[in-house]
Design an enzyme around this catalytic site. Structure first.
Site, PDB file in Angstrom:
ATOM      1  N   SER A   1       0.824  -1.209   0.000  1.00  0.00           N
ATOM      2  CA  SER A   1       0.000   0.000   0.000  1.00  0.00           C
ATOM      3  C   SER A   1       0.855   1.253   0.000  1.00  0.00           C
ATOM      4  O   SER A   1       0.334   2.339  -0.207  1.00  0.00           O
ATOM      5  CB  SER A   1      -0.918  -0.013   1.215  1.00  0.00           C
ATOM      6  OG  SER A   1      -0.168  -0.252   2.378  1.00  0.00           O
TER       7      SER A   1
ATOM      8  N   HIS B   1      -1.907  -2.315  -6.466  1.00  0.00           N
ATOM      9  CA  HIS B   1      -2.492  -1.983  -5.152  1.00  0.00           C
ATOM     10  C   HIS B   1      -4.015  -2.057  -5.220  1.00  0.00           C
ATOM     11  O   HIS B   1      -4.670  -1.188  -5.784  1.00  0.00           O
ATOM     12  CB  HIS B   1      -2.019  -0.584  -4.722  1.00  0.00           C
ATOM     13  CG  HIS B   1      -2.517  -0.189  -3.372  1.00  0.00           C
ATOM     14  ND1 HIS B   1      -2.770   1.117  -3.026  1.00  0.00           N
ATOM     15  CD2 HIS B   1      -2.803  -0.939  -2.276  1.00  0.00           C
ATOM     16  CE1 HIS B   1      -3.201   1.143  -1.775  1.00  0.00           C
ATOM     17  NE2 HIS B   1      -3.227  -0.077  -1.305  1.00  0.00           N
TER      18      HIS B   1
ATOM     19  N   GLU C   1      -4.516   0.586  -8.163  1.00  0.00           N
ATOM     20  CA  GLU C   1      -3.411   1.482  -8.521  1.00  0.00           C
ATOM     21  C   GLU C   1      -2.308   0.601  -9.105  1.00  0.00           C
ATOM     22  O   GLU C   1      -1.882  -0.354  -8.443  1.00  0.00           O
ATOM     23  CB  GLU C   1      -2.837   2.163  -7.273  1.00  0.00           C
ATOM     24  CG  GLU C   1      -3.642   3.308  -6.723  1.00  0.00           C
ATOM     25  CD  GLU C   1      -2.876   4.041  -5.611  1.00  0.00           C
ATOM     26  OE1 GLU C   1      -2.632   5.236  -5.739  1.00  0.00           O
ATOM     27  OE2 GLU C   1      -2.539   3.404  -4.587  1.00  0.00           O
TER      28      GLU C   1
ATOM     29  N   ASN D   1      -3.063   6.327  -0.717  1.00  0.00           N
ATOM     30  CA  ASN D   1      -2.731   6.506   0.694  1.00  0.00           C
ATOM     31  C   ASN D   1      -2.074   7.844   1.011  1.00  0.00           C
ATOM     32  O   ASN D   1      -2.079   8.281   2.153  1.00  0.00           O
ATOM     33  CB  ASN D   1      -1.878   5.344   1.190  1.00  0.00           C
ATOM     34  CG  ASN D   1      -2.764   4.148   1.469  1.00  0.00           C
ATOM     35  OD1 ASN D   1      -3.840   4.296   2.034  1.00  0.00           O
ATOM     36  ND2 ASN D   1      -2.329   2.975   1.055  1.00  0.00           N
TER      37      ASN D   1
END
Ligand code: CAA
Length: 282
Positions: free
Chosen positions: A119, A140, A152, A190
């Site tokens: 992540s 991701h 992602e 994130n």
């Protein structure tokens, strides 16, 4: 390159979800973990998800059985010796990931793609421990994997266009939406999500508002499906802290400093839903 067989390392929350969506896309999956009980738990979650799809009329019993039949749970990574792809979905710890990548590099044939579901850890650093950094990429997925549409796709410094294209094609085949991202701390998801969660924790830490009310503000005021503190418990507070540390160290900017209350909860073992206690009790 067409992906017909894939290895998934880690049968936890993310790994089991990834195995499920791969199998649903017709890919043969080798689901690998270190202990048989982790595999049993992962297969249990997949079976429950598929049964719900049958109940809701989204799948037939035959389709459910076919998806399950495409997943081979095993503690022996060697079963993936003829796979075209490996996706690592283990703990967010650089040393653990590097060890798994060394193993995957030995087991998978030359030319196979090695992906990580990290992540926030740098893809380029993980790639450097393998003999094939040009075939290493980030994939991701979002939690819960069977529901969330986004993947992602993160290019490492050496990742080739062919590898990127194969992973983009596979993502679409899994009925997910790919987004191209470069390898910088936290990628995009994130880098935006975690500072918001961290700030929500600061609001509680500084006594600005209560846990429930901070969540209400974001749910009712911004139409988020979950408040940030519920979401933090759902993701795991240890994961949230690990990602904040990556952002803080990677950018060297104090705006990413993890909230002391987040650290305290993690030290207490209050990691959220998975341990029965986080900002809420479960
Ligand atoms: N696995 C599989 N399916 C699940 C699920 C799970 N863990 N949780 C919920 N679902 C399914 C339910 O079965 C339900 O399906 P039906 O169509 O059969 O009803 C559907 O999702 C909706 O669930 P619910 O009605 O129970 O509840 P909801 O409407 O609140 O939706 C949710 C649940 C999809 C999780 C929603 O609350 C949501 O979108 N939350 C935010 C999730 C999010 O932000 N995820 C990203 C986290 S960050 C991340 O993953 C990246 C990282 O690196 C940290």
């Amino acid at each position: 390159m067409e992906i017909r067989k894939a290895l998934v390392v880690g049968a936890g929350q993310m790994g089991s979800g990834i195995a499920q969506v791969l199998a649903q896309a017709g890919v043969q999956v080798v689901l690998n973990d270190i202990k048989p009980e982790f595999l049993e738990r992962g297969i249990g979650v997949i079976t429950k998800n598929l049964s719900r799809d049958v109940e809701k009329g989204r799948k037939t019993e035959e389709e459910k059985a076919a998806v399950l039949a495409r997943i081979l749970p095993t503690t022996n990574m060697g079963e993936a010796h003829d796979a075209q792809l490996a996706i690592e979905a283990a703990t967010e710890n650089m040393e653990i990931k590097k060890n798994i990548f060394r193993q995957m590099d030995e087991v998978l044939p030359a030319g196979a793609i090695l992906a990580t579901n990290t992540s926030s850890l740098p893809i380029t650093e993980i790639a450097a421990v393998t003999s094939r950094p040009e075939l290493v990429i980030g994939m991701h997925f979002m939690n819960p994997v069977p529901v969330m549409k986004l993947v992602e796709i993160i290019r490492g410094l050496a990742t080739t266009q062919e590898v990127y294209q194969s992973i983009e094609d596979l993502t679409k085949k899994m009925e997910k939406v790919p987004v191209e991202v470069q390898d910088f701390p936290g990628f995009v998801a994130n880098r935006i999500l975690m500072p918001m969660i961290n700030e929500a924790i600061y609001c509680v830490y500084e006594g600005v508002s209560s846990v429930e009310d901070v969540d209400q503000v974001m749910k009712l005021g911004m139409n988020h499906p979950m408040g940030p503190l519920t979401l933090a418990d759902f993701i795991g507070l240890d994961t949230c802290l690990a990602i904040m540390e990556v952002l803080h160290e990677g950018f060297g900017d104090s705006k990413y400093r993890p909230c002391p209350l987040l650290r305290k909860y993690v030290k207490a073992g209050w990691l959220g839903k998975k341990t029965g206690r986080g900002f809420y009790q479960y």
